[in-house]
Design a protein around this motif. Structure first.
Motif, PDB file in Angstrom:
ATOM      1  N   MET A 186       0.853  -1.174   0.000  1.00 51.85           N
ATOM      2  CA  MET A 186       0.000   0.000   0.000  1.00 51.85           C
ATOM      3  C   MET A 186       0.899   1.236   0.000  1.00 51.85           C
ATOM      4  O   MET A 186       1.828   1.317   0.779  1.00 51.85           O
ATOM      5  N   HIS A 187       0.597   2.166  -0.862  1.00 50.80           N
ATOM      6  CA  HIS A 187       1.401   3.379  -0.965  1.00 50.80           C
ATOM      7  C   HIS A 187       0.559   4.605  -0.649  1.00 50.80           C
ATOM      8  O   HIS A 187      -0.644   4.625  -0.916  1.00 50.80           O
ATOM      9  N   ASP A 188       1.251   5.621  -0.149  1.00 48.40           N
ATOM     10  CA  ASP A 188       0.546   6.880   0.027  1.00 48.40           C
ATOM     11  C   ASP A 188       0.492   7.597  -1.317  1.00 48.40           C
ATOM     12  O   ASP A 188       1.094   7.155  -2.296  1.00 48.40           O
ATOM     13  N   LEU A 189      -0.218   8.694  -1.364  1.00 50.29           N
ATOM     14  CA  LEU A 189      -0.445   9.391  -2.630  1.00 50.29           C
ATOM     15  C   LEU A 189       0.858   9.928  -3.230  1.00 50.29           C
ATOM     16  O   LEU A 189       1.024   9.932  -4.446  1.00 50.29           O
ATOM     17  N   HIS A 190       1.793  10.344  -2.388  1.00 49.15           N
ATOM     18  CA  HIS A 190       3.086  10.834  -2.885  1.00 49.15           C
ATOM     19  C   HIS A 190       3.842   9.723  -3.610  1.00 49.15           C
ATOM     20  O   HIS A 190       4.501   9.986  -4.618  1.00 49.15           O
ATOM     21  N   GLN A 191       3.751   8.509  -3.123  1.00 49.70           N
ATOM     22  CA  GLN A 191       4.423   7.385  -3.769  1.00 49.70           C
ATOM     23  C   GLN A 191       3.677   6.949  -5.029  1.00 49.70           C
ATOM     24  O   GLN A 191       4.295   6.504  -5.993  1.00 49.70           O
ATOM     25  N   GLU A 192       2.366   7.075  -5.018  1.00 48.94           N
ATOM     26  CA  GLU A 192       1.565   6.705  -6.188  1.00 48.94           C
ATOM     27  C   GLU A 192       1.813   7.668  -7.356  1.00 48.94           C
ATOM     28  O   GLU A 192       1.849   7.249  -8.506  1.00 48.94           O
ATOM     29  N   PHE A 193       1.956   8.947  -7.031  1.00 42.94           N
ATOM     30  CA  PHE A 193       2.115   9.981  -8.060  1.00 42.94           C
ATOM     31  C   PHE A 193       3.293  10.893  -7.727  1.00 42.94           C
ATOM     32  O   PHE A 193       3.119  12.088  -7.439  1.00 42.94           O
ATOM     33  N   PRO A 194       4.524  10.381  -7.788  1.00 46.01           N
ATOM     34  CA  PRO A 194       5.681  11.203  -7.414  1.00 46.01           C
ATOM     35  C   PRO A 194       5.850  12.444  -8.302  1.00 46.01           C
ATOM     36  O   PRO A 194       6.354  13.474  -7.844  1.00 46.01           O
ATOM     37  N   GLU A 195       5.375  12.361  -9.529  1.00 43.63           N
ATOM     38  CA  GLU A 195       5.489  13.506 -10.440  1.00 43.63           C
ATOM     39  C   GLU A 195       4.579  14.668 -10.032  1.00 43.63           C
ATOM     40  O   GLU A 195       4.725  15.784 -10.535  1.00 43.63           O
ATOM     41  N   TYR A 196       3.657  14.414  -9.118  1.00 47.19           N
ATOM     42  CA  TYR A 196       2.737  15.446  -8.639  1.00 47.19           C
ATOM     43  C   TYR A 196       3.038  15.862  -7.199  1.00 47.19           C
ATOM     44  O   TYR A 196       2.179  16.408  -6.518  1.00 47.19           O
ATOM     45  N   ALA A 201      -5.638   3.864   3.320  1.00 40.88           N
ATOM     46  CA  ALA A 201      -4.366   3.197   3.055  1.00 40.88           C
ATOM     47  C   ALA A 201      -3.800   2.597   4.344  1.00 40.88           C
ATOM     48  O   ALA A 201      -3.326   1.449   4.347  1.00 40.88           O
ATOM     49  N   HIS A 202      -3.879   3.344   5.430  1.00 39.82           N
ATOM     50  CA  HIS A 202      -3.398   2.833   6.708  1.00 39.82           C
ATOM     51  C   HIS A 202      -4.250   1.647   7.191  1.00 39.82           C
ATOM     52  O   HIS A 202      -3.721   0.680   7.747  1.00 39.82           O
ATOM     53  N   GLN A 208      -1.281  -6.671   7.550  1.00 37.59           N
ATOM     54  CA  GLN A 208      -0.431  -7.139   8.655  1.00 37.59           C
ATOM     55  C   GLN A 208      -1.219  -7.992   9.653  1.00 37.59           C
ATOM     56  O   GLN A 208      -0.685  -8.412  10.657  1.00 37.59           O
ATOM     57  N   GLN A 209      -2.466  -8.203   9.358  1.00 37.62           N
ATOM     58  CA  GLN A 209      -3.389  -9.003  10.171  1.00 37.62           C
ATOM     59  C   GLN A 209      -3.578  -8.422  11.577  1.00 37.62           C
ATOM     60  O   GLN A 209      -3.878  -9.155  12.512  1.00 37.62           O
ATOM     61  N   ILE A 210      -3.414  -7.125  11.694  1.00 40.57           N
ATOM     62  CA  ILE A 210      -3.749  -6.434  12.934  1.00 40.57           C
ATOM     63  C   ILE A 210      -5.262  -6.362  13.045  1.00 40.57           C
ATOM     64  O   ILE A 210      -5.823  -6.459  14.131  1.00 40.57           O
ATOM     65  N   GLU A 211      -5.909  -6.198  11.894  1.00 42.14           N
ATOM     66  CA  GLU A 211      -7.364  -6.238  11.788  1.00 42.14           C
ATOM     67  C   GLU A 211      -7.715  -7.383  10.847  1.00 42.14           C
ATOM     68  O   GLU A 211      -6.995  -7.632   9.876  1.00 42.14           O
ATOM     69  N   THR A 212      -8.809  -8.060  11.116  1.00 43.32           N
ATOM     70  CA  THR A 212      -9.203  -9.182  10.262  1.00 43.32           C
ATOM     71  C   THR A 212     -10.690  -9.096   9.898  1.00 43.32           C
ATOM     72  O   THR A 212     -11.494  -9.898  10.356  1.00 43.32           O
ATOM     73  N   PRO A 213     -11.036  -8.131   9.064  1.00 44.84           N
ATOM     74  CA  PRO A 213     -12.435  -7.987   8.655  1.00 44.84           C
ATOM     75  C   PRO A 213     -12.815  -9.026   7.603  1.00 44.84           C
ATOM     76  O   PRO A 213     -11.968  -9.751   7.075  1.00 44.84           O
ATOM     77  N   SER A 214     -14.079  -9.034   7.264  1.00 42.49           N
ATOM     78  CA  SER A 214     -14.571  -9.963   6.244  1.00 42.49           C
ATOM     79  C   SER A 214     -14.026  -9.580   4.864  1.00 42.49           C
ATOM     80  O   SER A 214     -13.617  -8.443   4.629  1.00 42.49           O
TER      81      SER A 214
END
Length: 76
Positions: A1-11, A36-37, A44-50
């Motif tokens: 999972m990436h933050d928006l800066h990593q998704e669009f470094p050109e922006y 994203a978080h 990381q299996q900290i949360e385990t939703p359906s």
């Protein structure tokens, strides 16, 4: 999972400028960042939703990413 800066470094500068201005972009950015978080915690299996809930999060994150990208392109 990436933050928006990593998704669009050109922006990088546009992301910063739009976040500082606040408004709709910042609201969507914060929501995208929160999703994203949450996805990281799930991976990381900290949360385990359906599986259905995870798919809903993925779709929501993708829609936010598309809208944020459109706003970035328009600001450039």
């Amino acid at each position: 999972m990436h933050d928006l800066h990593q998704e669009f470094p050109e922006y990088h500068d546009e992301i910063h400028d739009l976040k500082v201005k606040g408004g709709h972009f910042k609201k969507l950015f914060d929501e995208y960042d929160e999703l994203a978080h949450e996805m990281i915690r799930i991976q990381q299996q900290i949360e385990t939703p359906s599986d259905d809930f995870v798919e809903t999060l993925k779709v929501k994150r993708l829609r936010l990413k598309d809208e944020l990208y459109s706003m970035l392109k328009a600001d450039k």
